[in-house]
Design an enzyme around this catalytic site. Structure first.
Site, PDB file in Angstrom:
ATOM      1  N   CYS A 101      10.494  18.376   0.045  1.00 45.11           N
ATOM      2  CA  CYS A 101      10.672  19.297  -1.068  1.00 45.11           C
ATOM      3  C   CYS A 101       9.369  20.040  -1.405  1.00 45.11           C
ATOM      4  O   CYS A 101       8.911  20.850  -0.624  1.00 45.11           O
ATOM      5  CB  CYS A 101      11.263  18.565  -2.266  1.00 45.11           C
ATOM      6  SG  CYS A 101      12.037  19.677  -3.465  1.00 45.11           S
ATOM      7  N   LEU A 102       8.726  19.759  -2.551  1.00 37.85           N
ATOM      8  CA  LEU A 102       7.463  20.428  -2.850  1.00 37.85           C
ATOM      9  C   LEU A 102       6.430  20.127  -1.766  1.00 37.85           C
ATOM     10  O   LEU A 102       5.630  20.996  -1.401  1.00 37.85           O
ATOM     11  CB  LEU A 102       6.934  19.986  -4.216  1.00 37.85           C
ATOM     12  CG  LEU A 102       5.608  20.619  -4.652  1.00 37.85           C
ATOM     13  CD1 LEU A 102       5.738  22.126  -4.828  1.00 37.85           C
ATOM     14  CD2 LEU A 102       5.089  19.976  -5.936  1.00 37.85           C
TER      15      LEU A 102
ATOM     16  N   GLY B  80       7.649  22.799 -10.276  1.00 40.14           N
ATOM     17  CA  GLY B  80       6.863  24.012 -10.439  1.00 40.14           C
ATOM     18  C   GLY B  80       6.717  24.866  -9.191  1.00 40.14           C
ATOM     19  O   GLY B  80       7.277  24.592  -8.124  1.00 40.14           O
TER      20      GLY B  80
ATOM     21  N   GLU C 208      15.859  10.824   0.974  1.00 41.60           N
ATOM     22  CA  GLU C 208      15.844   9.555   0.221  1.00 41.60           C
ATOM     23  C   GLU C 208      16.859   9.543  -0.906  1.00 41.60           C
ATOM     24  O   GLU C 208      16.880   8.616  -1.724  1.00 41.60           O
ATOM     25  CB  GLU C 208      14.442   9.332  -0.372  1.00 41.60           C
ATOM     26  CG  GLU C 208      14.163  10.012  -1.701  1.00 41.60           C
ATOM     27  CD  GLU C 208      14.094  11.533  -1.666  1.00 41.60           C
ATOM     28  OE1 GLU C 208      14.088  12.156  -2.732  1.00 41.60           O
ATOM     29  OE2 GLU C 208      14.063  12.110  -0.562  1.00 41.60           O
TER      30      GLU C 208
ATOM     31  N   GLY D  42       8.171  17.374  -6.212  1.00 37.08           N
ATOM     32  CA  GLY D  42       7.485  17.627  -7.469  1.00 37.08           C
ATOM     33  C   GLY D  42       7.955  18.940  -8.076  1.00 37.08           C
ATOM     34  O   GLY D  42       8.736  19.678  -7.469  1.00 37.08           O
TER      35      GLY D  42
ATOM     36  N   HIS E 218      16.404  16.255   0.404  1.00 33.83           N
ATOM     37  CA  HIS E 218      15.962  14.906   0.029  1.00 33.83           C
ATOM     38  C   HIS E 218      16.645  13.838   0.883  1.00 33.83           C
ATOM     39  O   HIS E 218      17.745  13.385   0.559  1.00 33.83           O
ATOM     40  CB  HIS E 218      16.262  14.647  -1.446  1.00 33.83           C
ATOM     41  CG  HIS E 218      15.361  15.401  -2.366  1.00 33.83           C
ATOM     42  ND1 HIS E 218      14.147  14.915  -2.801  1.00 33.83           N
ATOM     43  CD2 HIS E 218      15.481  16.636  -2.915  1.00 33.83           C
ATOM     44  CE1 HIS E 218      13.570  15.801  -3.589  1.00 33.83           C
ATOM     45  NE2 HIS E 218      14.359  16.855  -3.671  1.00 33.83           N
TER      46      HIS E 218
END
Length: 392
Positions: free
Chosen positions: A253-254, A227, A339, A225, A337
């Site tokens: 990740c996030l 931010g 995926e 995600g 990642h």
């Protein structure tokens, strides 16, 4: 008709180019570059780019057109798109249109003819900067630069998360139920789970721990995600509650950053982040180096982790934390990642590790015994990444 446009950086430098895509008024965002040679459609549709002006370092973009099957999300959340050369005549049997038309339909302004090599080098030297894509001709006033420096990405996860829960069937017989906690998930995470026999409940970011537990999941996936991870205190608290239940957790990740914060770690903003499909990460348990796809501007500080959090992957280039295995709860998380589409696929076996954790959890639950985290494949060397002053 093409217009001359300018990409203005907050330090006063600007780059001249030509417009394509949606008509431009002005578009502000955080200027970031990505080094992938393929997969521009996945980049454009990745919600993690919310609020950012994305610069492709690979010179020609658009040559294989627009292929809806390759989208990571139906919406486009980036602020603007910058390339060196825009291919106006794509050639691919799967193509359903041109990038210019796609951007016009989605309201995304774009520019080509900009010296993306010089621009990327400038960001590497100075660090990530705010930028504005504008038709206004230079010179630019100090007041305009001050306004640009004040730009801040806000409400990132709230904007990109789905508004309601969705369900996806497993391919074949369903063996596991997974809650995908969606902070801006790439579609291929769901694909990787369903093809491994998981039925997936795609839960919005604002879902509570109690609501997730009511679904009786065998595992919980924390998605990627956009931010600053620290901008999500309520989500972090709900993750903390879930982490103490004994249900296996896999974060990407996030999701990796949020889980670390929930367990007492800290994060910080990187100088210019990691974005692209060519980042080497080392598995500290086996010594093997993988090539990974990445897209993040924040990192988990290895030195901030409690004893139960073992750093198991580090970035070969800058030694930042790329993965953590937790020994007090059944969880592991990675910054890269596994995926990734269009690749590389080096680390997709991590989904297999998650499946094995859920299998062990279901077996232990059936027997009424406690849960013990299964060891990662390969072995047992411990290690921590080095922070080395990479934060602002």
């Amino acid at each position: 008709m093409e217009k001359t446009v300018y990409l203005l950086l907050e330090n006063g430098e600007y780059f001249e180019g030509k417009s394509f895509g949606a008509p431009l008024n002005e578009a502000a965002g955080e200027a970031v570059f990505t080094t992938g040679m393929t997969g521009y459609l996945e980049t454009i549709t990745d919600p993690s780019y919310f609020g950012q002006i994305v610069i492709q370092t690979f010179p020609m973009i658009g040559n294989y057109g627009v292929i809806p099957q390759d989208f990571e999300n139906r919406e486009v959340y980036l602020s603007a798109y910058i390339v060196k050369e825009w291919c106006q005549d794509p050639s691919n049997f799967r193509s359903r249109g041109r990038l210019d038309t796609f951007f016009k339909e989605r309201g995304v302004p774009a520019a080509y003819g900009i010296d993306t090599r010089r621009l990327a080098k400038r960001i590497r030297e100075a660090g990530v900067m705010n930028a504005r894509l504008t038709e206004k001709k230079p010179p630019f006033s100090e007041e305009e630069l001050e306004e640009l420096r004040g730009f801040c990405i806000k409400n990132a996860v709230e904007t990109v998360t789905p508004k309601k829960m969705r369900f996806f069937h497993a391919e074949g017989a369903a063996e596991y139920r997974v809650v995908l906690w969606d902070f801006g998930a790439k579609r291929n995470i769901e694909r990787e789970l369903t093809k491994r026999g998981c039925e997936v409940a795609d839960a919005p970011a604002f879902t509570t721990a109690e609501e997730i537990l009511a679904l009786h999941p065998d595992g919980i996936m924390l998605s990627n995600g956009p931010g600053n991870p620290e901008d999500n205190p309520s989500v972090i608290e709900e993750i903390r509650k879930v982490s103490e239940t004994g249900i296996p957790v896999f974060g990407i990740c996030l999701g990796h950053q949020l889980f670390a914060l929930a367990r007492g770690g800290r994060t910080c903003k990187m100088r210019y982040g990691h974005r692209g499909a060519n980042h080497p990460v080392k598995d500290l348990q086996t010594g093997r180096v993988y090539i990974s796809s990445q897209n993040h501007g924040y990192e988990v500080l290895s030195s901030s982790l409690p004893e139960a959090g073992e750093v198991t992957f580090v970035n070969v280039n800058d030694h930042t934390c790329e993965g953590i295995t937790w020994h007090d709860v059944p969880a592991f998380t990675v910054q890269f990642h596994p995926e990734a589409c269009a690749g590389p696929k080096d680390t997709e076996e991590l989904f297999g590790r998650f499946i094995r954790m859920m299998r062990a959890y279901k077996a232990e639950k059936t027997e009424g015994e406690g849960y013990e985290t299964p060891p990662a494949d390969g072995a047992a060397k411990t290690g921590r990444g080095e922070d080395e002053g990479l934060c602002h």
